[in-house]
Motif scaffolding. Structure first.
Motif, PDB file in Angstrom:
ATOM      1  N   VAL A  79      15.452  20.426 -10.520  1.00 11.98           N
ATOM      2  CA  VAL A  79      15.722  19.155  -9.846  1.00 11.98           C
ATOM      3  C   VAL A  79      14.414  18.544  -9.345  1.00 11.98           C
ATOM      4  CG1 VAL A  79      16.820  18.117  -7.812  1.00 11.98           C
ATOM      5  CG2 VAL A  79      18.101  19.690  -9.248  1.00 11.98           C
ATOM      6  N   SER A  80      13.521  19.369  -8.822  1.00 12.18           N
ATOM      7  CA  SER A  80      12.228  18.883  -8.362  1.00 12.18           C
ATOM      8  C   SER A  80      11.409  18.316  -9.522  1.00 12.18           C
ATOM      9  CB  SER A  80      11.439  19.996  -7.690  1.00 12.18           C
ATOM     10  OG  SER A  80      12.088  20.414  -6.524  1.00 12.18           O
ATOM     11  N   ALA A  81      11.442  18.990 -10.660  1.00 13.47           N
ATOM     12  CA  ALA A  81      10.711  18.495 -11.829  1.00 13.47           C
ATOM     13  C   ALA A  81      11.269  17.161 -12.304  1.00 13.47           C
ATOM     14  CB  ALA A  81      10.762  19.524 -12.950  1.00 13.47           C
ATOM     15  N   LEU A  82      12.590  17.025 -12.316  1.00 16.47           N
ATOM     16  CA  LEU A  82      13.195  15.756 -12.730  1.00 16.47           C
ATOM     17  C   LEU A  82      12.869  14.636 -11.747  1.00 16.47           C
ATOM     18  CD1 LEU A  82      16.672  16.934 -14.019  1.00 16.47           C
ATOM     19  CD2 LEU A  82      14.750  16.069 -15.364  1.00 16.47           C
ATOM     20  N   LEU A  83      12.858  14.941 -10.458  1.00 18.90           N
ATOM     21  CA  LEU A  83      12.483  13.929  -9.476  1.00 18.90           C
ATOM     22  C   LEU A  83      11.026  13.518  -9.629  1.00 18.90           C
ATOM     23  CD1 LEU A  83      14.298  15.217  -6.282  1.00 18.90           C
ATOM     24  CD2 LEU A  83      14.717  13.060  -7.456  1.00 18.90           C
ATOM     25  N   THR A  84      10.169  14.466  -9.980  1.00 14.77           N
ATOM     26  CA  THR A  84       8.762  14.151 -10.188  1.00 14.77           C
ATOM     27  C   THR A  84       8.577  13.285 -11.427  1.00 14.77           C
ATOM     28  OG1 THR A  84       8.165  16.236  -9.139  1.00 14.77           O
ATOM     29  CG2 THR A  84       6.460  15.158 -10.431  1.00 14.77           C
ATOM     30  N   LEU A  85       9.418  13.455 -12.435  1.00 15.11           N
ATOM     31  CA  LEU A  85       9.322  12.638 -13.645  1.00 15.11           C
ATOM     32  C   LEU A  85       9.976  11.267 -13.512  1.00 15.11           C
ATOM     33  CD1 LEU A  85      10.021  15.302 -16.407  1.00 15.11           C
ATOM     34  CD2 LEU A  85       7.879  14.101 -15.945  1.00 15.11           C
ATOM     35  N   ALA A  86      10.701  11.034 -12.436  1.00 18.66           N
ATOM     36  CA  ALA A  86      11.402   9.763 -12.251  1.00 18.66           C
ATOM     37  C   ALA A  86      10.481   8.540 -12.285  1.00 18.66           C
ATOM     38  CB  ALA A  86      12.227   9.788 -10.973  1.00 18.66           C
ATOM     39  N   PRO A  87       9.327   8.522 -11.599  1.00 15.94           N
ATOM     40  CA  PRO A  87       8.458   7.343 -11.695  1.00 15.94           C
ATOM     41  C   PRO A  87       7.939   7.086 -13.104  1.00 15.94           C
ATOM     42  CG  PRO A  87       7.879   8.610  -9.761  1.00 15.94           C
ATOM     43  CD  PRO A  87       8.862   9.430 -10.547  1.00 15.94           C
ATOM     44  N   PHE A  88       7.590   8.127 -13.846  1.00 12.10           N
ATOM     45  CA  PHE A  88       7.147   7.950 -15.235  1.00 12.10           C
ATOM     46  C   PHE A  88       8.261   7.392 -16.092  1.00 12.10           C
ATOM     47  CE2 PHE A  88       6.679   9.545 -19.595  1.00 12.10           C
ATOM     48  CZ  PHE A  88       5.504   8.893 -19.931  1.00 12.10           C
ATOM     49  N   THR A  89       9.463   7.907 -15.918  1.00 16.17           N
ATOM     50  CA  THR A  89      10.613   7.439 -16.684  1.00 16.17           C
ATOM     51  C   THR A  89      10.899   5.976 -16.377  1.00 16.17           C
ATOM     52  OG1 THR A  89      11.516   9.668 -16.594  1.00 16.17           O
ATOM     53  CG2 THR A  89      13.023   7.915 -17.232  1.00 16.17           C
ATOM     54  N   LEU A  90      10.806   5.613 -15.120  1.00 15.56           N
ATOM     55  CA  LEU A  90      11.016   4.225 -14.721  1.00 15.56           C
ATOM     56  C   LEU A  90       9.960   3.315 -15.342  1.00 15.56           C
ATOM     57  CD1 LEU A  90      12.641   2.240 -12.947  1.00 15.56           C
ATOM     58  CD2 LEU A  90      10.993   2.710 -11.132  1.00 15.56           C
ATOM     59  N   MET A  91       8.700   3.737 -15.300  1.00 13.48           N
ATOM     60  CA  MET A  91       7.642   2.922 -15.885  1.00 13.48           C
ATOM     61  C   MET A  91       7.775   2.826 -17.402  1.00 13.48           C
ATOM     62  SD  MET A  91       4.293   3.929 -13.659  1.00 13.48           S
ATOM     63  CE  MET A  91       3.233   2.998 -14.727  1.00 13.48           C
ATOM     64  N   ALA A  92       8.188   3.904 -18.057  1.00  4.95           N
ATOM     65  CA  ALA A  92       8.355   3.890 -19.509  1.00  4.95           C
ATOM     66  C   ALA A  92       9.525   3.002 -19.917  1.00  4.95           C
ATOM     67  CB  ALA A  92       8.552   5.311 -20.023  1.00  4.95           C
ATOM     68  N   ALA A  93      10.541   2.932 -19.075  1.00  5.99           N
ATOM     69  CA  ALA A  93      11.706   2.099 -19.393  1.00  5.99           C
ATOM     70  C   ALA A  93      11.412   0.608 -19.219  1.00  5.99           C
ATOM     71  CB  ALA A  93      12.881   2.505 -18.509  1.00  5.99           C
ATOM     72  N   LEU A  94      10.473   0.296 -18.362  1.00  6.99           N
ATOM     73  CA  LEU A  94      10.152  -1.108 -18.155  1.00  6.99           C
ATOM     74  C   LEU A  94       9.214  -1.529 -19.210  1.00  6.99           C
ATOM     75  CD1 LEU A  94       9.696  -1.166 -14.307  1.00  6.99           C
ATOM     76  CD2 LEU A  94      11.675  -1.893 -15.611  1.00  6.99           C
TER      77      LEU A  94
END
Length: 110
Positions: free
Chosen positions: A95-110
């Motif tokens: 869960v911590s790893a997924l939360l850490t990847l959240a900003p990258f995922t958000l930036m990649a989606a935009l």
């Protein structure tokens, strides 16, 4: 441990990992760039960058210290928080790893 402290530390874990995800965009991008230009391109899943003709070694030399430093920082930041959160280790770390990847995922989606 009372319920208030559990929620406080759970919120702390979320905040710590989301904040670590902001500088974590750099190692995540390095991993994606490396993977998309060599192993995934070799399997035919992506196309190589046509200007990338230096080979793998410069990327390995560049990415290894960056990834190692970020992984160490991430582990050192999460270790004391993990001890105080009510989640088990098998659930906390993914869960911590997924939360850490959240900003990258958000930036990649935009």
């Amino acid at each position: 441990m009372n319920t208030g402290r559990v929620w406080k530390w759970s919120l702390t874990a979320v905040i710590v990992n989301l904040l670590l995800g902001v500088p974590g965009v750099v190692p995540a991008f390095l991993l994606w760039y490396f993977a998309s230009n060599w192993p995934l391109a070799a399997m035919g899943w992506t196309q190589r960058d046509p200007t990338e003709n230096d080979g793998m070694l410069p990327w390995v030399v560049l990415a290894t210290p960056v990834l190692a430093l970020f992984a160490l920082l991430w582990w050192l930041a999460n270790r004391p928080v993990r001890r105080r959160v009510a989640l088990g280790s098998l659930l906390y770390w993914p869960v911590s790893a997924l939360l850490t990847l959240a900003p990258f995922t958000l930036m990649a989606a935009l």
